[in-house]
Design a protein around this motif. Structure first.
Motif, PDB file in Angstrom:
ATOM      1  N   MET A  12      59.576  66.992  35.100  1.00  0.00           N
ATOM      2  CA  MET A  12      59.483  66.348  36.130  1.00  0.00           C
ATOM      3  C   MET A  12      58.098  66.316  36.378  1.00  0.00           C
ATOM      4  SD  MET A  12      62.208  67.622  38.740  1.00  0.00           S
ATOM      5  CE  MET A  12      63.678  66.552  39.257  1.00  0.00           C
ATOM      6  N   ALA A  13      57.532  65.209  37.060  1.00  0.00           N
ATOM      7  CA  ALA A  13      56.155  65.125  37.355  1.00  0.00           C
ATOM      8  C   ALA A  13      55.884  65.270  38.815  1.00  0.00           C
ATOM      9  CB  ALA A  13      55.522  63.901  37.050  1.00  0.00           C
ATOM     10  N   ASN A  14      55.237  66.240  39.438  1.00  0.00           N
ATOM     11  CA  ASN A  14      54.989  66.441  40.725  1.00  0.00           C
ATOM     12  C   ASN A  14      53.456  65.940  41.094  1.00  0.00           C
ATOM     13  OD1 ASN A  14      57.481  67.766  40.978  1.00  0.00           O
ATOM     14  ND2 ASN A  14      56.463  69.780  40.749  1.00  0.00           N
ATOM     15  N   VAL A  15      53.369  64.881  41.730  1.00  0.00           N
ATOM     16  CA  VAL A  15      52.034  64.482  41.947  1.00  0.00           C
ATOM     17  C   VAL A  15      51.725  64.630  43.530  1.00  0.00           C
ATOM     18  CG1 VAL A  15      50.684  62.257  41.800  1.00  0.00           C
ATOM     19  CG2 VAL A  15      52.427  62.610  40.186  1.00  0.00           C
ATOM     20  N   THR A  48      56.736  53.493  51.862  1.00  0.00           N
ATOM     21  CA  THR A  48      58.029  53.341  51.272  1.00  0.00           C
ATOM     22  C   THR A  48      58.177  54.208  50.042  1.00  0.00           C
ATOM     23  OG1 THR A  48      57.929  51.134  52.072  1.00  0.00           O
ATOM     24  CG2 THR A  48      59.670  51.584  50.383  1.00  0.00           C
ATOM     25  N   VAL A  49      59.584  54.947  50.250  1.00  0.00           N
ATOM     26  CA  VAL A  49      59.573  55.775  48.876  1.00  0.00           C
ATOM     27  C   VAL A  49      60.163  54.965  47.516  1.00  0.00           C
ATOM     28  CG1 VAL A  49      61.593  57.451  47.990  1.00  0.00           C
ATOM     29  CG2 VAL A  49      60.745  57.688  50.415  1.00  0.00           C
ATOM     30  N   PRO A  50      59.417  55.080  46.650  1.00  0.00           N
ATOM     31  CA  PRO A  50      59.626  54.228  45.397  1.00  0.00           C
ATOM     32  C   PRO A  50      60.723  54.575  44.776  1.00  0.00           C
ATOM     33  CG  PRO A  50      57.525  55.587  45.222  1.00  0.00           C
ATOM     34  CD  PRO A  50      58.149  56.013  46.723  1.00  0.00           C
ATOM     35  N   ALA A  51      61.273  53.748  43.910  1.00  0.00           N
ATOM     36  CA  ALA A  51      62.635  53.939  43.170  1.00  0.00           C
ATOM     37  C   ALA A  51      62.379  55.238  42.430  1.00  0.00           C
ATOM     38  CB  ALA A  51      62.839  52.611  42.347  1.00  0.00           C
ATOM     39  N   ASP A  52      63.705  55.907  41.896  1.00  0.00           N
ATOM     40  CA  ASP A  52      63.553  56.932  41.067  1.00  0.00           C
ATOM     41  C   ASP A  52      62.417  58.158  41.255  1.00  0.00           C
ATOM     42  OD1 ASP A  52      65.385  55.594  39.349  1.00  0.00           O
ATOM     43  OD2 ASP A  52      63.625  54.498  38.554  1.00  0.00           O
ATOM     44  N   THR A  53      62.245  58.190  42.633  1.00  0.00           N
ATOM     45  CA  THR A  53      61.472  59.247  43.180  1.00  0.00           C
ATOM     46  C   THR A  53      61.767  59.871  44.364  1.00  0.00           C
ATOM     47  OG1 THR A  53      59.551  57.792  42.412  1.00  0.00           O
ATOM     48  CG2 THR A  53      58.919  59.333  43.974  1.00  0.00           C
ATOM     49  N   GLN A  71      59.546  67.911  54.676  1.00  0.00           N
ATOM     50  CA  GLN A  71      60.631  66.890  54.589  1.00  0.00           C
ATOM     51  C   GLN A  71      60.687  66.209  53.313  1.00  0.00           C
ATOM     52  OE1 GLN A  71      62.791  66.635  57.431  1.00  0.00           O
ATOM     53  NE2 GLN A  71      63.928  65.354  55.792  1.00  0.00           N
ATOM     54  N   VAL A  72      62.182  66.217  52.851  1.00  0.00           N
ATOM     55  CA  VAL A  72      62.741  65.328  51.698  1.00  0.00           C
ATOM     56  C   VAL A  72      62.911  64.254  51.946  1.00  0.00           C
ATOM     57  CG1 VAL A  72      63.963  65.631  49.409  1.00  0.00           C
ATOM     58  CG2 VAL A  72      63.024  67.739  50.251  1.00  0.00           C
ATOM     59  N   MET A  73      62.440  63.243  51.219  1.00  0.00           N
ATOM     60  CA  MET A  73      63.050  62.058  51.265  1.00  0.00           C
ATOM     61  C   MET A  73      63.410  61.185  50.080  1.00  0.00           C
ATOM     62  SD  MET A  73      60.154  60.309  54.147  1.00  0.00           S
ATOM     63  CE  MET A  73      61.122  58.856  54.465  1.00  0.00           C
ATOM     64  N   ASP A  74      64.728  61.282  49.602  1.00  0.00           N
ATOM     65  CA  ASP A  74      65.181  60.892  48.327  1.00  0.00           C
ATOM     66  C   ASP A  74      66.146  59.837  48.294  1.00  0.00           C
ATOM     67  OD1 ASP A  74      67.555  61.898  49.768  1.00  0.00           O
ATOM     68  OD2 ASP A  74      67.787  63.648  48.302  1.00  0.00           O
ATOM     69  N   VAL A  75      65.664  58.875  49.034  1.00  0.00           N
ATOM     70  CA  VAL A  75      66.395  57.469  48.932  1.00  0.00           C
ATOM     71  C   VAL A  75      65.343  56.441  48.987  1.00  0.00           C
ATOM     72  CG1 VAL A  75      67.866  55.823  50.271  1.00  0.00           C
ATOM     73  CG2 VAL A  75      68.361  58.237  50.639  1.00  0.00           C
ATOM     74  N   ALA A  76      65.529  55.806  47.740  1.00  0.00           N
ATOM     75  CA  ALA A  76      64.446  54.577  47.472  1.00  0.00           C
ATOM     76  C   ALA A  76      64.553  53.708  48.515  1.00  0.00           C
ATOM     77  CB  ALA A  76      64.793  54.016  45.959  1.00  0.00           C
ATOM     78  N   GLY A  89      51.810  64.209  51.020  1.00  0.00           N
ATOM     79  CA  GLY A  89      52.926  64.766  50.642  1.00  0.00           C
ATOM     80  C   GLY A  89      52.782  64.937  48.862  1.00  0.00           C
ATOM     81  N   VAL A  90      53.920  65.033  48.206  1.00  0.00           N
ATOM     82  CA  VAL A  90      54.193  65.033  46.950  1.00  0.00           C
ATOM     83  C   VAL A  90      55.181  64.156  46.502  1.00  0.00           C
ATOM     84  CG1 VAL A  90      54.825  66.685  44.855  1.00  0.00           C
ATOM     85  CG2 VAL A  90      53.594  67.669  46.822  1.00  0.00           C
ATOM     86  N   GLU A  91      55.126  63.233  45.198  1.00  0.00           N
ATOM     87  CA  GLU A  91      56.052  62.502  45.043  1.00  0.00           C
ATOM     88  C   GLU A  91      56.547  63.229  43.307  1.00  0.00           C
ATOM     89  OE1 GLU A  91      54.986  58.036  46.197  1.00  0.00           O
ATOM     90  OE2 GLU A  91      54.234  58.841  44.177  1.00  0.00           O
ATOM     91  N   VAL A  92      57.939  63.442  43.381  1.00  0.00           N
ATOM     92  CA  VAL A  92      58.483  64.068  42.183  1.00  0.00           C
ATOM     93  C   VAL A  92      59.149  62.938  41.628  1.00  0.00           C
ATOM     94  CG1 VAL A  92      60.003  65.939  41.575  1.00  0.00           C
ATOM     95  CG2 VAL A  92      58.669  65.978  43.795  1.00  0.00           C
ATOM     96  N   THR A  93      59.037  62.781  40.216  1.00  0.00           N
ATOM     97  CA  THR A  93      59.626  61.722  39.364  1.00  0.00           C
ATOM     98  C   THR A  93      60.180  62.416  38.273  1.00  0.00           C
ATOM     99  OG1 THR A  93      57.557  61.357  38.085  1.00  0.00           O
ATOM    100  CG2 THR A  93      58.375  59.828  40.120  1.00  0.00           C
ATOM    101  N   ALA A  94      61.198  62.054  37.695  1.00  0.00           N
ATOM    102  CA  ALA A  94      61.895  62.689  36.365  1.00  0.00           C
ATOM    103  C   ALA A  94      61.166  62.472  35.207  1.00  0.00           C
ATOM    104  CB  ALA A  94      63.311  61.877  36.368  1.00  0.00           C
TER     105      ALA A  94
END
Length: 102
Positions: free
Chosen positions: A1-4, A22-27, A73-78, A97-102
């Motif tokens: 996972m990448a934490n940016v 806007t929360v990106p896809a797969d993020t 605050q976690v936002m996990d819906v694209a 914040g931080v974007e977390v991707t697989a």
């Protein structure tokens, strides 16, 4: 996972409710800090919504003042939005914040 770590939004609050991120896809996005600074001399209010949840509900910011909010605050819906509205364009907003991707 990448934490940016990211600046999710930095700008002036609109006087209409406006999507600023806007929360990106797969993020998964984790909001960590919100800072609102009022460059005007009169009090102004700020509204911040994360998805359907109002996080900062029309909170007054004194003239030449600021508020800070440290959150996790976690936002996990694209497609979920962070929305901002101010009663004056003298309000500057910074959301990080931080974007977390697989």
């Amino acid at each position: 996972m990448a934490n940016v770590p990211k600046k999710l939004f930095r700008g002036v609050a609109s006087t209409t409710l406006t999507g600023v991120y806007t929360v990106p896809a797969d993020t998964t996005t984790i909001i960590t800090n919100i800072v609102v600074a009022n460059a005007g001399t009169s009090s102004a209010s700020i509204l911040v919504k994360l998805g359907a949840i109002t996080l900062i509900p029309n909170t007054p910011v004194p003239g030449n003042g600021m508020i800070t909010l440290d959150v996790t605050q976690v936002m996990d819906v694209a497609g979920q939005l962070v929305e901002v509205q101010g009663t004056s364009t003298s309000l500057g907003v910074h959301i990080s914040g931080v974007e977390v991707t697989a």
